[in-house]
Design a protein around this motif. Structure first.
Motif, PDB file in Angstrom:
ATOM      1  N   ALA A  12       0.813  -1.184   0.197  1.00 42.64           N
ATOM      2  CA  ALA A  12      -0.108  -0.225   0.090  1.00 42.64           C
ATOM      3  C   ALA A  12       0.934   1.318  -0.026  1.00 42.64           C
ATOM      4  O   ALA A  12       0.630   2.206  -0.696  1.00 42.64           O
ATOM      5  CB  ALA A  12      -0.887  -0.011   1.120  1.00 42.64           C
ATOM      6  N   ALA A  13       1.788   1.166   0.651  1.00 43.00           N
ATOM      7  CA  ALA A  13       2.915   2.420   0.853  1.00 43.00           C
ATOM      8  C   ALA A  13       3.477   2.558  -0.556  1.00 43.00           C
ATOM      9  O   ALA A  13       3.816   3.518  -0.972  1.00 43.00           O
ATOM     10  CB  ALA A  13       4.033   2.309   1.973  1.00 43.00           C
ATOM     11  N   ALA A  26      -2.436   1.587 -11.620  1.00 48.18           N
ATOM     12  CA  ALA A  26      -1.865   0.518 -10.705  1.00 48.18           C
ATOM     13  C   ALA A  26      -2.632  -0.255  -9.727  1.00 48.18           C
ATOM     14  O   ALA A  26      -2.656  -1.401  -9.833  1.00 48.18           O
ATOM     15  CB  ALA A  26      -0.594   1.039 -10.092  1.00 48.18           C
ATOM     16  N   GLN A  27      -3.449   0.572  -9.159  1.00 49.94           N
ATOM     17  CA  GLN A  27      -4.216  -0.032  -8.060  1.00 49.94           C
ATOM     18  C   GLN A  27      -5.222  -0.673  -8.775  1.00 49.94           C
ATOM     19  O   GLN A  27      -6.042  -1.697  -8.256  1.00 49.94           O
ATOM     20  CB  GLN A  27      -4.858   1.080  -7.115  1.00 49.94           C
ATOM     21  N   GLY A  47      11.267  -2.708  -6.955  1.00 46.04           N
ATOM     22  CA  GLY A  47      10.083  -1.536  -6.921  1.00 46.04           C
ATOM     23  C   GLY A  47       8.878  -1.796  -7.160  1.00 46.04           C
ATOM     24  O   GLY A  47       8.146  -0.776  -7.791  1.00 46.04           O
ATOM     25  N   ASN A  48       8.468  -3.175  -7.599  1.00 39.96           N
ATOM     26  CA  ASN A  48       7.228  -3.432  -8.361  1.00 39.96           C
ATOM     27  C   ASN A  48       6.331  -4.186  -7.547  1.00 39.96           C
ATOM     28  O   ASN A  48       7.198  -5.182  -6.775  1.00 39.96           O
ATOM     29  CB  ASN A  48       7.552  -4.053  -9.828  1.00 39.96           C
ATOM     30  N   VAL A  49       5.307  -4.283  -7.773  1.00 42.76           N
ATOM     31  CA  VAL A  49       4.230  -5.354  -7.043  1.00 42.76           C
ATOM     32  C   VAL A  49       4.418  -6.494  -7.969  1.00 42.76           C
ATOM     33  O   VAL A  49       4.300  -6.527  -8.994  1.00 42.76           O
ATOM     34  CB  VAL A  49       2.662  -4.900  -7.070  1.00 42.76           C
ATOM     35  N   ILE A  59       3.189 -12.706 -12.164  1.00 41.07           N
ATOM     36  CA  ILE A  59       2.673 -11.484 -12.679  1.00 41.07           C
ATOM     37  C   ILE A  59       3.061 -10.202 -11.820  1.00 41.07           C
ATOM     38  O   ILE A  59       3.272 -10.375 -10.617  1.00 41.07           O
ATOM     39  CB  ILE A  59       1.116 -11.265 -12.554  1.00 41.07           C
ATOM     40  N   GLY A  60       3.465  -9.146 -12.599  1.00 40.70           N
ATOM     41  CA  GLY A  60       4.168  -7.810 -12.188  1.00 40.70           C
ATOM     42  C   GLY A  60       3.364  -6.817 -12.526  1.00 40.70           C
ATOM     43  O   GLY A  60       2.944  -6.620 -13.512  1.00 40.70           O
TER      44      GLY A  60
END
Length: 121
Positions: A12-13, A26-27, A47-49, A59-60
């Motif tokens: 979340a941050a 992105a969200q 630096g990626n989800v 998946i990114g």
């Protein structure tokens, strides 16, 4: 070996660091992937989800200045079925989601499901 960082608060941050238009896309992608494939675990890498299946990257979501990439680590297997995927190389393909264009929710859900199906033994 260090384990990947997984706390939901950290993810979340991460979204809070993005500019508002990029954050929105992105969200939305994050929500779609999480809803379509709840069995995937989430982590923050490079630096990626990143969503993982049994410890393997699946998946990114990579945010850029004017677009967000939905990356499929097994995308080469999906490229013939989904012409919207871009990229070359051994495995990774991505769907480029531009900030000014509406998100194709059905396409994203189908891509995520197809990617997860390819991960199953």
């Amino acid at each position: 070996m260090r384990s990947p960082v997984r706390p939901a608060a950290l993810i979340a941050a991460h979204f809070d660091t993005l500019s508002p238009p990029v954050r929105e896309v992105a969200q939305a992608l994050h929500k779609l992937v999480a809803e379509t494939a709840p069995q995937l675990t989430q982590t923050l890498q490079w630096g990626n989800v990143v969503f993982q299946h049994q410890g393997r990257n699946a998946i990114g979501i990579a945010a850029h200045k004017s677009y967000v990439l939905l990356q499929f680590f097994n995308g080469a297997l999906l490229a013939t079925q989904f012409s919207a995927l871009e990229g070359t190389g051994k495995g990774l393909r991505h769907l480029k989601c531009r900030l000014q264009q509406p998100l194709d929710v059905e396409l994203v859900a189908n891509l995520v499901q197809a990617s997860v199906d390819e991960l199953q033994p």
